[in-house]
Design a protein around this motif. Sequence first.
Motif, mmCIF file in Angstrom:
data_model
loop_
_atom_site.group_PDB
_atom_site.id
_atom_site.type_symbol
_atom_site.label_atom_id
_atom_site.label_comp_id
_atom_site.label_asym_id
_atom_site.label_seq_id
_atom_site.Cartn_x
_atom_site.Cartn_y
_atom_site.Cartn_z
ATOM 1 N N GLY A 16 15.749 17.154 36.830
ATOM 2 C CA GLY A 16 15.494 16.399 38.062
ATOM 3 C C GLY A 16 16.315 15.124 38.135
ATOM 4 N N ASN A 72 18.479 14.797 41.335
ATOM 5 C CA ASN A 72 17.953 13.871 42.339
ATOM 6 C C ASN A 72 18.425 12.439 42.200
ATOM 7 O OD1 ASN A 72 16.373 15.797 43.680
ATOM 8 N ND2 ASN A 72 14.715 15.551 42.216
ATOM 9 N N ARG A 111 13.450 9.587 45.499
ATOM 10 C CA ARG A 111 13.075 10.997 45.364
ATOM 11 C C ARG A 111 12.850 11.367 43.900
ATOM 12 N NH1 ARG A 111 16.676 15.238 48.582
ATOM 13 N NH2 ARG A 111 16.769 16.750 46.894
ATOM 14 N N PHE A 112 13.679 10.824 43.020
ATOM 15 C CA PHE A 112 13.505 11.075 41.588
ATOM 16 C C PHE A 112 12.188 10.493 41.095
ATOM 17 C CE2 PHE A 112 14.125 9.575 37.181
ATOM 18 C CZ PHE A 112 14.183 10.806 36.556
ATOM 19 N N TYR A 169 9.439 12.714 42.187
ATOM 20 C CA TYR A 169 9.501 13.940 41.385
ATOM 21 C C TYR A 169 8.855 13.725 40.012
ATOM 22 C CZ TYR A 169 11.779 17.717 38.727
ATOM 23 O OH TYR A 169 12.047 18.791 37.927
ATOM 24 N N LEU A 176 5.452 15.438 38.370
ATOM 25 C CA LEU A 176 5.469 16.080 37.047
ATOM 26 C C LEU A 176 4.482 15.411 36.093
ATOM 27 C CD1 LEU A 176 9.238 16.796 36.328
ATOM 28 C CD2 LEU A 176 7.450 18.427 36.923
#
Length: 81
Positions: A40, A44, A51-52, A55, A59
Amino acid sequence: MPRNDGYWFPAKRYGWGWGPPNNWPGWSVLAGFVALVAVGGAVNLPQSPARFIAYVAVLSMLLFAVCWWKGQPPRWRWGGD
């Protein structure tokens, strides 16, 4: 070495939460988490840091859910038990 009571993630000796995994399913979940964060980041992070972060937050919530489901019940521990 922590006892293996069928839990993937044993409780920490001090504090609240879980320690390192004590069997291969726990280690594979942790390795999968690290691999997904790395992939990711490669995909990203150059496009959108926000966005990262989202993400990694998703997770992390999934990892927390697996720890809650397959780990020892969490409570505050002072090291005596």
